[in-house]
Structures are given as structure tokens and as C-alpha cells.
Design a protein around this motif. Structure first.
Motif, PDB file in Angstrom:
ATOM      1  N   PHE A   1      -3.588  14.546  -3.198  1.00  0.00           N
ATOM      2  CA  PHE A   1      -2.403  15.491  -2.836  1.00  0.00           C
ATOM      3  C   PHE A   1      -3.168  16.837  -2.770  1.00  0.00           C
ATOM      4  O   PHE A   1      -3.667  17.463  -3.654  1.00  0.00           O
ATOM      5  N   GLY A   2      -2.865  17.605  -1.503  1.00  0.00           N
ATOM      6  CA  GLY A   2      -3.156  18.938  -1.263  1.00  0.00           C
ATOM      7  C   GLY A   2      -4.634  19.196  -1.441  1.00  0.00           C
ATOM      8  O   GLY A   2      -4.990  19.898  -2.024  1.00  0.00           O
TER       9      GLY A   2
ATOM     10  N   ARG B   1      -4.097   4.514  -5.512  1.00  0.00           N
ATOM     11  CA  ARG B   1      -4.018   4.038  -4.081  1.00  0.00           C
ATOM     12  C   ARG B   1      -3.557   5.226  -3.135  1.00  0.00           C
ATOM     13  O   ARG B   1      -3.167   4.814  -2.032  1.00  0.00           O
TER      14      ARG B   1
ATOM     15  N   LYS C   1       0.797  -1.207   0.141  1.00  0.00           N
ATOM     16  CA  LYS C   1       0.088   0.046   0.009  1.00  0.00           C
ATOM     17  C   LYS C   1       1.140   1.277  -0.017  1.00  0.00           C
ATOM     18  O   LYS C   1       1.831   1.326   1.048  1.00  0.00           O
ATOM     19  N   PRO C   2       0.551   2.172  -1.065  1.00  0.00           N
ATOM     20  CA  PRO C   2       1.731   3.191  -0.962  1.00  0.00           C
ATOM     21  C   PRO C   2       1.383   4.106   0.188  1.00  0.00           C
ATOM     22  O   PRO C   2       0.279   4.201   0.663  1.00  0.00           O
ATOM     23  N   LYS C   3       2.408   4.856   0.394  1.00  0.00           N
ATOM     24  CA  LYS C   3       2.427   5.772   1.736  1.00  0.00           C
ATOM     25  C   LYS C   3       1.508   6.970   1.424  1.00  0.00           C
ATOM     26  O   LYS C   3       1.327   7.493   0.399  1.00  0.00           O
ATOM     27  N   GLN C   4       0.628   7.015   2.446  1.00  0.00           N
ATOM     28  CA  GLN C   4      -0.599   7.826   2.408  1.00  0.00           C
ATOM     29  C   GLN C   4      -0.288   9.403   2.709  1.00  0.00           C
ATOM     30  O   GLN C   4      -0.404  10.004   3.531  1.00  0.00           O
ATOM     31  N   ILE C   5       0.479  10.031   1.392  1.00  0.00           N
ATOM     32  CA  ILE C   5       0.858  11.472   1.656  1.00  0.00           C
ATOM     33  C   ILE C   5      -0.301  12.403   1.285  1.00  0.00           C
ATOM     34  O   ILE C   5      -0.879  12.297   0.289  1.00  0.00           O
ATOM     35  N   ARG C   6      -0.545  13.364   2.290  1.00  0.00           N
ATOM     36  CA  ARG C   6      -1.738  14.319   1.987  1.00  0.00           C
ATOM     37  C   ARG C   6      -1.357  15.555   1.273  1.00  0.00           C
ATOM     38  O   ARG C   6      -2.278  16.292   0.812  1.00  0.00           O
ATOM     39  N   GLY C   7      -0.116  15.831   1.301  1.00  0.00           N
ATOM     40  CA  GLY C   7       0.207  17.214   0.775  1.00  0.00           C
ATOM     41  C   GLY C   7       1.599  17.622   1.356  1.00  0.00           C
ATOM     42  O   GLY C   7       2.119  17.002   2.055  1.00  0.00           O
ATOM     43  N   HIS C   8       1.940  18.897   0.954  1.00  0.00           N
ATOM     44  CA  HIS C   8       3.064  19.226   1.232  1.00  0.00           C
ATOM     45  C   HIS C   8       3.403  20.983   0.991  1.00  0.00           C
ATOM     46  O   HIS C   8       3.235  21.293  -0.189  1.00  0.00           O
TER      47      HIS C   8
END
Lengths: 414, 612, 206
Positions: free
Chosen positions: B285-286, B281, A90-97
Motif C-alpha cells: 500500500f502506498g 497477497r 484473490k484480494p482486491k489489489q489496492i495500491r494506495g489512497h
């Protein structure tokens, strides 16, 4: 169906102007080989106005290529690198930067500023009258042809605009019917030719203006760029940029009867204001006086021309709509035909100006330009009711021989 | 919220779904059925507009060709533009709004189910009406922007323009009603815990689009009223001889027309903002940035209309203002694109057809956006405006943006709608023929435009040397046409014999995937409680949600009753507008009577079964 | 027309089926109607802007200054303003379940709306007498279409009030369904406010 022109623009592409060729280099070379002319190219500037636009275009072009490259490379790289594989966790669940967000907001913003500043400078630079002694031309858009009036010179012509090279031009644009747009790409951008709004007494009507200085002699192609109805596609024009001397000679020829095969009666020349007189004068006298001063030449041709002139002025009453300086024909509904023989094209730039084409046009204009106001000879068409006008233009009823005579007369006007 | 137990699911209640049959579709107020009707109608008009385009392309194959008459050509390109914008791109987006939004926010229907049905029927009748001119050879012919004074009775004396302005006014009513409906639905009917900032992006973009609809459509409505008065009752709004200003039409049209561009594109942005995370998956983002960028695009979209009018002669100050505003709007659009790429970055990208169309959108929409930057520069615009360069630009934006996004949505949500997958092999054929055909059609137009070919011309001079580009475009258009046939065949075949899909075939995160495919007519047996943006991706929350959304309910929720008043009212409205064509005031007044009658009957009819 | 239909969509049925009320606590009916009024604002905004742009571009008279009779229009404006008060009272008595009083006030709204229309049509006739018609100038076109659209809204409002009065008479609008009157009131106040804007911009500003 249409009579194809084989006329050549006379404007040769400049070789070795790297900026102009850059955009389509590959495709162009691939697709067209060398030596193809684009007489309406927007990336081949021949005036100061067109050069400003082109310079701006080239710089924006490179900026957008840069952005496109960044986006496409980032996109392709991502798609290749992160395509799904069977054993993917499962990919790392990154939400933003936040840093990235700021970066790709500020970066494009800077590019936008880099584009906007020269743009706004160019907006102001191209919308003011040029220094020097501009020649003023009042351009009037008609469905589906162009009228050009030179108020200082007192000249009114149609569809082929003559301009002296290296002298600033101010075009005043107005339409009598719908919106048209004046566009001669090599000489610069287009500007809409809006219907002139009626104003209260004492107020000045508002016109659009176009300012440029053509910097190379040549015959340039242009056409109406705002959809104006049925024959919008057939509303072209030519701009003949000539030396100052040639231009002056052309203006002089407008009034100087010596250049015409059958000079007009000096008595009806309206001088500096040929538009003023629209009344149809006493015809018989004029024809006679015109005939009396006929130049020497081939007698048969002269006869034909004289017959044509008679038909033009009297039998077919072409002068009700058309004007020819120095004759009783002073209509201002259709194109002014003075010095018609000098024109390279006819019917607003859609055909080469040859006797055959002209005769075909006179017989049935509707065939070449649907929706045109001009009546044909009546061979295969009804009289037209002009849209929005209560007037009829009845068919002229000329036979082939008479048409040939009228053509000969018109082409003799040079 | 109440907690449904698994017991209820086994309580033996059969779910008596909606009845079938033609009458049930005519009287339906179910948002899902209305969505399907919207989609089918829009796809039908897509083929109508497509055939029009192909005839145009054949006429332009060679210079100075006269395959058809100029008048017919003008009717074709006018109706091609009008059809594709008002009868294809907009309603197809509305089809997705209808199907997906209530499911995404956990609602059983939209706020006003009958109004929703009314919107559809008005759209259908308006769409038919505007095409009626074909049958008497007088289809609209003054281009889709209908610039004055070409639309005046003097220069358009026939019925052509009457069909146009009346048809568009009718369709406008549907759009405003739809906007009101979706704003109310999204503001008022979200499931518990579904805060605004937890809404899926598609719902967000629907929300922004709905605001654009209710604010932009009234402006064109007024412009059309002016035009109607000019043509029918002799007013002088656009009559230069009486001091009227044809440029006023352009202002009104583009004050509507530019937000309209975002009405077309934002739904597509919404779709791919849902599709890309699913097939990467990874969460979007953002998320807040993408939401705010969408809102910002909606707002700034209101201040850029005059970039369609740089050649009109508004003066350098106005030009500069609109240059600046237009360039600013490029920034949030760019931000969105980078966020989508970042969503895929580090993900596990599955190339389903839906994902291919989303990625395809990113690739080709960028081209359209960048050529847009070129003519956002007013001086450059003077060369490119009304040339084929602009034709290339807006097809890259509308087909490469809006339509690609909607097709992504088609492949994404089709399993939800039918319970069957669209065939992926045919889907990939659809995608690649679309990419090839689309680019081959529209990329060469950049060149024909740069070399001076104006748009809206019946034919072009051989001297322009643009025949090669036109021929490429024509070949591309036919390939594009084939891709549309593949799509239609895929839909037809898969709807009948597609591979079965479960409730959540893509392993997506949002609420619409928590219920069976196809959903029951009441959507949710019980309304789930939402605790995050990706309820189905979070262990714990997922089980809670599914516990209430999957089982059959003990007692079926009470749903709005079917009604035939929407279709009758829509017909009455269309009739009333059509009677304007007569120009006789008492006929027009009489025409309002059936409308009034239908409104009354509608009002007195209970929307829900008696006793509820 | 479609919009007035919209507002009759059952207001609170949804809320009554779900365990929870709407997210905002405002009924769908009311919220939807507010949204519709936002749309109407743009509609009238466009009409008013056009009038403002066009009133000076008439090339032949009569011009605005030749026509407008402030006193006459002030009278009709006052009447319309007071009709809003009557509307508020009507709603109040629906809440109080005093059906006949509420109906009385609704009739007052209708009467005042009628008086407004009567006075305004009187001035129409006067202006036409002076030569201002739909086609006489851009001022005429934009004036008649703007004010005519407003009058159409007043007329629709009057019909709406009449239907409400009938429904109240039948006992179909108990206090629990006062939303239906409240939304009609929203509409009436909106039409009223638009008139204030028109009055200010068209008649008061020279």
C-alpha cells in the motif's frame, strides 16, 4: 562482600498524587505492593525543575499511549479480520489512497507539534538561572566521588550536598578527569559534568549549569549517570535539603570549632577560602594545641580520638590528600572531610557511615571501590599507581587499632 | 532483450555450478556465497554478544551482587554493544543485501564481486581482532560509544581501547566498500525495465542504507583516527588540559551514530515491506510513499544526532533544533507503519513465521518508537538519558525492529537460499519464545529506568527497589537465549532435512522468486525484462519472465573468476592496522607494504576469465 | 587502501557480457569511484570542520597567524593545480593511443605531485621549528592530521600514476580501457580540489 547500608532516604512518597502513579499503576501494584519507596524515581518530583519535566512527561506519555492504542487496535483488528481463510478469493489489489496518506501524515504531525511546543518552552525555561537569590555550588566530578564547593560560604564538602529548601540553586558543573553526570532524579534532570577545557589567558572556562529550587526538605539520592570507568556504579551522592536555619547552622559549624570534639587550631583556619591552603603545616604544634583545648568527655574515647587525629595528621599523612578545616590537613586531592561525622554515608554514598564500615573502608578501599586512588593500610593490597599520574600513594601501614582510632577521630568531627 | 526459448532449456547443457570445498569458499566472489558467510559469521557473533548479555543479566540479578569484577563487567557491556551493532545487526543486514539485491534487480552479481569478498573478509578479521582483547583480559572497556576522555591513555592505559578503535576502523573499511558496491549495483545493474520506482522495497532500503554507510562511516573513521593519534602519537584532540574538547568526540560519534541507527533499521523495514505484501497477497500500500518515507528518514537522520547529547549542555537553541528535527523524523516512520497495516487490510493474511516476525516488528517497534518520542523531548530526556529507560528504548528499536525484520527475512528467503523450508513449527516456537523473552527482558527496564537505575552500572543499590524488574529482565533474557538456540537448531536441521521448496514457495511477486531454489551461481540464464513492480503476479509478464529465468541456458554465462586476493588483502589491511598498536612509526609504515603488494596483485589479476 | 583496490575491479566486463550496457551508461568502475569520492568528501569534510573548530582553541602558540606563509603555499598550490592539467593531457593522449606522450604527462603529474610534497614538507619542518607539533596544541593536532591525510592522498595518487605509466608502457591500456586512466584522473582532480578547499579555509581565511 559489600557492607550494606540500612540507611533510609527519609523522603516519603507523597500519597494521592495521581499523575505520578499513573504509568505503572497495574504492574506496580501487582509487583511491589504498597509502600515501596523509589528514592531515585524520575516520576516523583520535589523541585520546580523536576516538576516541569514531570508535567511534560505525563502529557507526552498520554499522547504516545493514544498512538500506541491506535496502532495496536488497527493492527489486531486487521490481523483478525483479514486472516487467510481456505476459500479466500484473490484480494482486491489496492495500491494506495491519497486521502489516507495525507490523514496519517497530518494526524501524527499535529501530535508532534502538540508535543514539541511545550517541550521547547520547557527547554528554555529550565536552562536559565532562577530569579531570586540563588545559592551557588561548584560541583566537581572526580573518579569516583563528588566535590561541592560553596564559594560564597567558603565551604568545601564531598558527596553530601547540603541545600536550603525553597531557595534557588545554581550548580556549576566541572570535572577534573572524565565526563560524569550529576543526577538527583527527585530534584530534576541530569546534566553532564564535563572536563573543564583549558583556555587562553583572559578567557573564561566553560561550565555546565543546573538550576532548580528544591521544595521539600529531605535526604535525596543521586548518582553519576555518565559511565566514568571501573567504579562508575559506586559514585553516588546524597543531597540533604534542610530548612534555611539548619543550613546556616551547618555552614556556621564548618568554621565554629565548638561543635568539634577536638577543635582545630584557629591559626590555620583559612577563613572564607579553605581551598587556598594546601601546604601541610607544622604538625607537632597543632596536635599539641588541639590536645590542649580538648573538651571534657569520656577519657578513653578522647584518647582514642586524639590518637586518631595524630595518626591522621602525622603518621599516615592523610592530610596530603584530605582537608579538614581547622587543621593542618589541607590536601585537595581527596574529599574534604570537615564535619565528616555528620555524613550519613561514606565513599560517595555507597555505605552507611558507621565506625565498622569506615574502618573497613580505611583498611581496603579497593575492595569497595575498584580503581579508587586512596591507599589502604597495606594488609592485602599493593600501593596503587594512579592512572595517568606519576605519583604513588603508598599504603598507610596502619594496624587495626590505629584504624579504629582514625575512624573514631573522623566520626567525632560533627 | 533476447528471448530464450524453451528449446534452450532442453538443449542438454548440464549446469556446472560452482565447485565445492573449503578453498572454493575462501576464494569465492559469488554474492550468494558471500551472503551465506556473512550470515553465519553474524549469527556466530550474535551468540557471542548474547552470552555477554546473559552474564551481564546474571550480575544484575540481585542488588549489590559481585558475581564478576567491575572491570570484567565493563568489558562485557562494551563488547556486547559493539558486537551487537557492528558484528551482528549490520553484517546480518549486509548478508541479506548480498543475497537478495542482485536477485531482486535481475543481476548476475554485484558490481564489484572481488570487492564484495574483500568486505566480508575485512569484516571477519576486524570482528576477530576486536575480540582478541578477551584472550589477554584486556577487552575494550569504555562502552560502545567510547566517550572521551575515558578512552585516553590516561584513563585507559592498557590495550583495551586500542583493540576497540583499531577493530572498528578495520570494520569501517568493509562498510564503506559495501556501500559503494551496492549503490553501483543498484544504479547500474538493474534488469531492463526495472525502473527505480519498480524496485522491490528491500532493494530500495538497501540503496538508502548504502548512502548512509558511505556518508556516515567516514565521520567515525575520522573520529577513530583522532583517537588513534591521541593514544599513539600524542596529539591533543580530546585532551582538555590542552584545549581539546571531549564533546567533539560525541559530536563525531553521533553524527555517525544516528545515521547508524537507520542503517540498522531501514533494511528491516525493507524486508517486511516485501514480506507483508507477499503474505497478504496484495501489493504494498502506498509504494511511493513508503519509498519516499525511507529516503526522508535517511535524510533527516543526518540532522538529529544531538538528541543523544541533550545532557551535554549545548544550550537551549541547539536543544530546540534537535528536538524539532527528531520529532519530525517520527512522522515518516509512522507513515510507514500505517502503510504496512493498510497493506494487510483487505488482504488474505497468512501467518507464516516470516509474517509473524513482520507483524511482531510492527507491534513492538511501535513501543520503541513511542518511548523514543518521550526522550526526544529534551527536558524529559534529562531524566531518561543514560538510564535503563533508554536501554529499554533502543532494544525495542534494534531488537524489536532491526533483528525482528532480519529474522522475518531469514524465514522468507531461506527456501531461496537452500531450496528447503525452515521448519514452521520450530519457527513458531522461535517467534513466540522471542516475543515472550524479548518483552520480558526489556519491558521491565522501562521501570528500572524510571525509578532511577542508570545504565552501564556494575551493580545497583538495594535501596533503589529495582531488583524485581532486574530479575524479570534476567529471566526474560534467558528465555530470549533459548529462542536463539531454537533458531540455530532450526537452521541447522532445516538446511539438512527441510521440506523441499520450489522456485516460488510463497507465491511472491518479485524477481528472486523467478529462478530455481537454490539459484545457479549465475542467477539468471538470461536477464528478464520487467514491466511492473510485481512481475510474477501479472499474467503474461509472469510467463515471459519465467521463460527466460527457469530454463538451463544453452551456454553458461561467464562469471567472475574466484580470487584469493580479497582474503589476502583483508589480512594485510588488518595486519597493517594492528601494527598501529606498536606505536613505532617505521613498523607502521612497513605494515603498509603488504597492503600495497596485495592491491597491486589484485589490480593486475583479471576479474573475468581471459578472453572475455 | 581498500578503496584504491576497489577501483581496480574490472570496469566493463559486466557490460560486455550482458546484451545491454549499464543502466546509466557509465561504467561500474567509474560510478563506483564517484560513490567512493562522495564518501571521501565526508571524510575530508569532517577533518576540515574539526580544523575550523579547533584552530582558535589552541591555548599556547604558535597560532595560525604566526606561521602561515601565503607565498610559499601559493607556490605549492599552483604546482598542484598545474598537475591536474597534466593529468587531463595524459588522459587525452591515452585516448589518442600516443603511449609515450601519455607516459610523459603522467610523469609530469608525478613530478609536480612530488614538488608539492617537497614544498609542503619544507613548511612542516619550518612549523616544527617554530614549535608547532602534533601535540603542542589543538591547532597543531588538527592541522597536521588534516594536511597529513591530504599528503597521504597525494602520495597514493603518485604511486597510482606510476603504475599506470608502467601499464601503458606495457601496452595494457589501449584507448578502449582508458577508463582506468580516467578514474585515476578523477582521483587526482579530487585530491586537487580538496587542496583548494584546504588552501582557502586554512591559509587564506585569517
Amino acid at each position: 562482600m559489600r557492607v550494606l547500608p540500612n540507611w533510609k532516604s527519609g523522603v516519603r512518597p507523597r500519597v494521592g498524587a495521581p499523575l505520578r502513579a499513573l504509568l505503572p499503576i497495574l504492574l506496580l501494584a501487582l509487583a511491589t505492593g504498597c509502600g515501596v519507596e523509589y528514592p531515585q524515581s524520575t516520576i516523583d518530583p520535589r523541585s520546580d525543575f523536576a516538576e516541569i519535566i514531570h508535567g511534560l512527561y505525563v502529557s507526552i506519555f498520554w499522547w504516545t499511549m493514544l498512538i500506541l492504542a491506535v496502532v495496536w487496535i488497527a493492527l489486531s483488528w486487521t490481523l483478525v479480520k483479514f486472516r487467510a481463510r481456505p476459500d479466500d478469493p484473490k484480494p482486491k489489489q489496492i495500491r494506495g489512497h491519497l486521502g489516507l496518506e495525507i490523514g496519517w501524515t497530518v494526524g501524527p504531525a499535529l501530535i508532534v507539534v502538540a508535543i514539541a511546543i511545550p517541550t521547547i518552552q520547557a527547554v528554555f525555561a529550565t536552562q536559565r538561572p532562577l530569579e531570586g537569590d540563588p545559592i551557588v555550588v561548584e560541583v566537581t566530578g572526580h573518579r569516583f566521588w563528588w566535590e561541592f564547593h560553596y564559594p560564597e560560604q567558603g565551604v568545601t564538602t564531598a558527596n553530601e550536598l547540603w541545600l536550603p529548601v525553597d531557595r534557588p540553586v545554581s550548580l556549576r558543573l566541572g570535572s577534573v578527569d572524565v565526563i560524569h553526570s550529576f543526577w538527583v532524579p527527585l530534584l530534576g534532570g541530569k546534566r553532564d559534568v564535563n572536563p573543564v577545557r583549558a583556555v587562553r589567558e583572559g578567557q573564561d572556562p566553560r561550565y555546565n549549569w543546573l538550576y532548580f529550587t528544591p521544595n521539600e526538605p529531605g535526604l535525596y539520592m543521586g548518582q553519576c549517570a555518565e559511565f566514568c570507568g571501573e567504579s562508575h556504579a559506586f559514585m553516588s551522592m546524597r543531597v540533604n535539603v534542610v530548612t534555611e536555619g539548619d543550613f546556616d547552622a551547618w555552614v556556621a559549624g564548618w568554621f565554629d570549632s565548638s561543635g568539634a570534639a577536638i577543635p582545630g587550631d584557629p591559626g590555620v583556619i583559612e577563613g572564607a577560602d579553605p581551598e587556598a591552603g594546601t601546604a601541610v603545616g607544622p604538625r607537632d604544634d597543632e596536635v599539641e594545641s588541639g590536645m590542649a583545648t580538648a573538651q571534657a568527655g569520656d577519657a578513653a574515647d578522647d584518647d582514642l580520638v586524639a590518637t586518631g587525629r595524630d595518626i591522621f595528621l602525622n603518621q599516615a599523612a592523610c592530610g596530603a590528600c584530605h582537608a579538614i578545616t581547622g587543621t593542618a590537613a589541607q590536601g585537595d586531592i581527596g574529599p574534604n572531610l570537615t564535619l565528616f561525622g555528620l555524613r550519613t554515608s561514606l565513599a560517595a554514598g555507597i555505605m552507611e557511615n558507621t565506625p565498622e564500615n569506615l574502618a573497613a573502608w580505611i583498611i581496603d578501599p579497593e575492595r569497595f571501590k575498584p580503581g579508587v586512588n586512596m591507599p589502604g593500610t597495606g594488609y592485602n593490597m599493593e600501593s596503587r599507581i594512579v592512572a595517568g599520574s606519576p605519583f604513588f600513594w603508598p599504603a598507610t601501614g596502619l594496624d587495626d587499632e590505629q584504624v579504629r582510632a582514625v575512624s573514631a577521630y573522623l566520626l567525632s568531627l560533627r | 532483450m533476447s528471448t530464450a526459448t524453451i528449446d534452450q532449456a532442453h538443449a542438454g547443457h548440464s549446469t556446472h555450478d560452482e565447485p565445492t570445498g573449503l578453498w572454493s569458499w575462501i576464494t569465492t566472489v559469488d554474492h550468494k556465497r558471500i551472503a551465506i558467510m556473512y550470515f553465519i559469521t553474524a549469527t556466530f557473533f550474535f551468540f557471542v554478544g548474547g552470552v555477554e548479555a546473559l552474564i551481564i543479566r546474571m550480575q544484575l540479578w540481585n542488588p549489590e551482587q559481585s558475581l564478576i569484577s567491575p572491570e570484567l563487567y565493563n568489558q562485557l557491556f562494551t563488547m556486547h554493544g559493539t558486537t551487537m551493532v557492528f558484528l551482528v545487526a549490520m553484517p546480518m543486514a549486509v548478508a541479506f543485501f548480498n543475497y537478495v539485491v542482485p536477485l531482486q534487480i535481475g543481476a548476475r552479481d554485484v558490481a564489484f564481486p572481488r570487492l564484495n569478498a574483500l568486505s566480508y573478509w575485512i569484516f571477519l578479521f576486524g570482528g576477530i581482532y576486536i575480540n582478541l582483547g578477551w584472550f589477554i583480559g584486556q577487552a575494550p572497556h569504555a562502552s560502545w560509544v567510547g566517550y572521551s576522555t575515558l578512552t585516553s591513555s590516561a584513563y585507559s592505559p592498557g590495550l583495551n581501547t586500542d583493540f576497540w578503535f583499531i577493530g572498528l576502523s578495520i570494520i569501517g573499511i568493509a562498510s564503506i566498500a559495501g556501500g559503494v558496491n551496492f549503490i553501483t549495483t543498484i544504479v547500474n545493474m538493474r534488469a531492463p525495465g526495472m525502473k527505480m520506482m519498480r524496485m522491490p522495497l528491500f532493494t530500495w532500503m538497501t540503496f538508502v542504507t548504502s548512502f548512509l554507510l558511505i556518508t556516515a562511516i567516514p565521520v567515525i573513521a575520522v573520529a577513530l583516527i583522532f583517537l588513534g593519534f591521541d593514544r599513539t602519537f600524542g596529539s591533543v584532540f580530546f585532551e582538555p588540559a590542552m584545549g581539546g574538547d571531549p564533546v567533539l568526540w560525541q559530536h563525531l560519534f553521533w553524527i555517525f551514530g544516528h545515521p547508524e541507527v537507520y542503517i540498522l533499521i531501514l533494511p528491516a523495514f525493507g524486508v517486511i515491506s516485501d514480506v507483508i505484501p507477499t503474505f497478504s497477497r496484495k501489493p504494498l500500500f502506498g509504494y511511493p510513499i513508503v519509498v519516499y518515507a525511507g529516503i526522508l528518514i535517511g535524510f533527516i537522520g543526518w540532522g538529529v544526532w544531538s538528541h543523544h547529547m541533550f545532557t551535554v549542555g549545548l544550550g537551549p537553541i541547539a536543544d530546540s533544533f534537535f528536538v524539532a528535527a527528531t520529532m519530525i523524523i517520527a512522522i515518516p516512520t509512522g507513515v510507514k507503519i500505517f502503510n504496512w497495516i493498510a497493506t494487510m487490510w483487505g488482504g488474505s493474511v497468512q501467518f507464516t513465521t516470516a509474517m509473524l516476525f513482520s507483524v511482531g516488528l510492527l507491534a513492538v517497534f511501535t513501543v520503541g518508537g513511542l518511548s523514543g518520542i518521550m526522550h526526544a523531548s529534551a527536558p524529559v530526556n534529562l531524566q531518561q538519558h543514560d538510564s535503563y529507560f533508554v536501554v529499554a528504548h533502543f532494544h525495542y528499536v534494534i531488537v524489536g525492529g532491526a533483528m525482528m525484520g532480519l529474522w522475518a527475512g531469514l524465514y522468507y528467503w531461506f527456501p531461496k537460499v537452500t531450496g528447503k523450508f525452515l521448519d514452521e513449527t520450530l519457527g513458531k516456537w522461535h517467534f513466540w519464545t522471542t516475543m515472550v523473552g524479548f518483552n520480558l527482558t526489556f519491558f521491565p527496564m522501562h521501570f528500572s529506568g524510571l525509578f532511577g537505575m542508570p545504565r552501564r552500572i556494575y551493580t545497583y543499590s538495594a535501596e533503589l527497589n529495582v531488583d524485581l524488574y532486574n530479575q524479570l529482565s534476567t529471566v526474560g533474557a534467558f528465555i530470549f537465549g533459548i529462542s536463539a538456540l531454537i533458531m540455530a537448531w532450526n537452521i541447522y536441521r532445516s538446511a539438512r532435512r527441510g521440506a523441499p521448496a520450489g522456485p516460488n514457495p510463497w507465491n511472491a511477486a518479485t524477481l528472486e522468486w523467478s529462478i530455481p531454489s537454490p539459484p545457479h551461481h549465475y542467477n539468471f540464464p538470461e536477464i528478464p525484462v520487467v514491466r511492473s513492480r510485481e512481475p510474477l503476479w501479472n499474467a503474461g509478464e509472469r510467463e515471459e519472465v519465467l521463460a527466460v529465468t527457469m530454463p538451463d541456458p544453452a551456454e553458461e554465462p561467464v562469471m567472475p573468476v574466484p580470487s584469493y586476493w580479497p582474503i589476502l588483502l583483508a589480512f594485510a589491511i588488518t595486519l597493517a592496522w594492528a601494527l598501529v598498536m606498536t606505536g613505532i612509526w617505521w613498523v607502521i609504515v612497513l605494515g603498509i607494504v603488504p597492503v600495497f603488494f596485495c592491491v597491486l596483485m589484485w589490480a593486475f589479476e583479471p576479474a573475468f576469465p581471459e578472453g572475455h | 587502501m581498500a578503496h584504491t583496490a576497489a577501483v581496480h575491479d574490472s570496469p566493463d566486463a559486466h557490460a560486455s557480457h550482458d546484451a545491454h550496457a549499464t543502466n546509466t551508461g557509465i561504467s561500474n568502475f567509474k560510478l563506483g569511484f564517484w560513490t567512493f569520492l562522495a564518501s571521501e568528501c565526508l571524510f575530508f569534510g569532517t577533518l576540515i570542520s574539526t580544523y575550523m573548530v579547533y584552530k582558535g582553541s589552541a591555548i599556547v602558540g604558535p597560532y595560525p597567524a604566526d606561521l602561515f606563509d601565503i607565498l610559499h603555499t601559493t607556490l605549492s598550490t599552483t604546482i598542484l593545480l598545474f598537475s591536474s592539467l597534466a593529468m587531463v593531457l595524459a588522459l587525452h593522449y591515452v585516448h589518442e593511443a600516443k603511449r609515450n606522450v601519455a607516459i610523459g604527462w603522467l610523469f609530469a603529474v608525478i613530478a609536480m605531485g612530488g614538488a608539492f610534497l617537497y614544498l609542503e614538507f619544507q613548511s612542516y619542518l619550518k612549523y616544527i621549528g617554530y614549535g608547532l607539533t602534533l601535540g603542542s596544541s589543538t591547532f597543531g593536532s588538527s592541522y597536521y592530521v588534516l594536511t597529513g591525510t591530504h599528503k597521504a592522498h597525494v602520495a597514493v595518487g603518485m604511486i597510482w600514476m606510476a603504475i599506470l605509466a608502467w601499464r601503458i608502457h606495457q601496452g595494457k591500456i589501449p584507448p578502449s580501457k582508458s577508463d582506468q586512466v580516467e578514474v585515476a584522473g578523477l582521483y587526482w582532480h579530487f585530491v586537487d580540489i580538496i587542496w583548494i578547499v584546504i588552501f582557502t579555509l586554512v591559509y587564506l581565511i585569517p
